[in-house]
Design an enzyme around this catalytic site. Structure first.
Site, mmCIF file in Angstrom:
data_model
loop_
_atom_site.group_PDB
_atom_site.id
_atom_site.type_symbol
_atom_site.label_atom_id
_atom_site.label_comp_id
_atom_site.label_asym_id
_atom_site.label_seq_id
_atom_site.Cartn_x
_atom_site.Cartn_y
_atom_site.Cartn_z
ATOM 1 C CG ASP A 81 -1.747 -1.281 1.161
ATOM 2 O OD1 ASP A 81 -1.728 -1.451 0.018
ATOM 3 O OD2 ASP A 81 -2.629 -1.509 2.100
ATOM 4 C CD GLN A 82 -0.406 6.218 0.725
ATOM 5 O OE1 GLN A 82 0.824 6.856 1.257
ATOM 6 N NE2 GLN A 82 -1.828 6.666 2.125
#
Length: 258
Positions: free
Chosen positions: A124-125
């Site tokens: 995920d970011q």
């Protein structure tokens, strides 16, 4: 063309990095070691061996855009704020941290087509840490498929401290398995250790969407920070800063069972 320039064109790093690879004896040309980065070679069809990778260079049709048929496998220390997507929606793509020759490599069996390295599973970011990227589809399947049981170790920062009386049960619930909303079968941690009341080390062999965050939520807590520190026996090196990448050497590959 100078050997350091050929390696630079293949995406092995800045010219000084490529020169260092040659000087350290990590590059062979046509089966013979070469330690002179300024040595001149005809690049077309050149047989190279670089840190255990073998292949031949070539020319893309229509111009002097050097391409390589070496199978790429690299590690990246992913920083926060990047998406593992070629077409990011809200954050910059993690692929922008890589040089162009790694993002545009020759697609096997397709003349003129390019297919750059792809992430072996996504982070995920807001997740940081060890990310592998390769242009070898079979290798992606071997490292990412749950069937092959390649372990991934995550350092998890918890929002709520786990009180001492509940530590053992908290860990045991993750080891026994929790049910996620899209799967009736319990999802279990392969290993789990509560290092401090707010620091959990979790080992998984599955690859479900947002799995760490959802498992922690299922036992009544919340993930505040998430960092992947290891894949298989391959540890993220301390000297690889966030945003930096490097080629996997033979010893690194052995830690992945390759």
């Amino acid at each position: 063309m100078q050997l350091q320039d050929i390696l630079f064109g293949q995406g092995f790093g800045a010219r000084r990095v490529c020169a260092g690879l040659v000087q350290q004896g990590r590059v062979s040309v046509a089966g013979a070691a070469c330690i002179d980065p300024l040595a001149e070679f005809e690049p077309e069809g050149l047989h190279l061996r670089v840190e255990g990778l073998e292949g031949r260079t070539g020319l893309r049709e229509g111009g002097l855009d050097w391409v390589c048929h070496l199978s790429a496998l690299i590690m990246l220390n992913k920083p926060a704020g990047y998406e593992c997507s070629q077409k990011p929606s809200a954050w910059p793509s993690v692929y922008t941290l890589l040089p162009l020759p790694l993002r545009q490599r020759p697609a096997q069996g397709k003349k003129g087509a390019t297919a750059g390295v792809q992430a072996v599973g996504r982070l995920d970011q807001d997740t940081t840490g060890l990310l592998l990227l390769t242009d070898d589809g079979q290798l992606i399947h071997k490292l990412a498929s749950p069937r092959h049981k390649v372990s991934k170790v995550y350092e998890v920062g918890l929002k709520h401290p786990v009180p001492s009386p509940a530590e053992a049960s908290f860990v045991q619930r993750l080891l026994d398995g929790v049910v996620l909303d899209d799967d009736p079968h319990p999802v279990r941690a392969a290993a789990c250790e509560l290092l401090t009341p707010q620091h959990l080390r979790l080992t998984l062999t599955d690859g479900k969407y947002h799995q760490v965050k959802r498992m922690v939520a299922a036992v009544g807590n919340r993930v505040e920070t998430l960092h992947r520190s290891r894949i298989g026996a391959l540890q993220l090196p301390d000297d690889l800063a966030p945003g930096q990448w490097r080629w996997l050497e033979v010893a690194d590959r052995a830690l992945l069972g390759l």
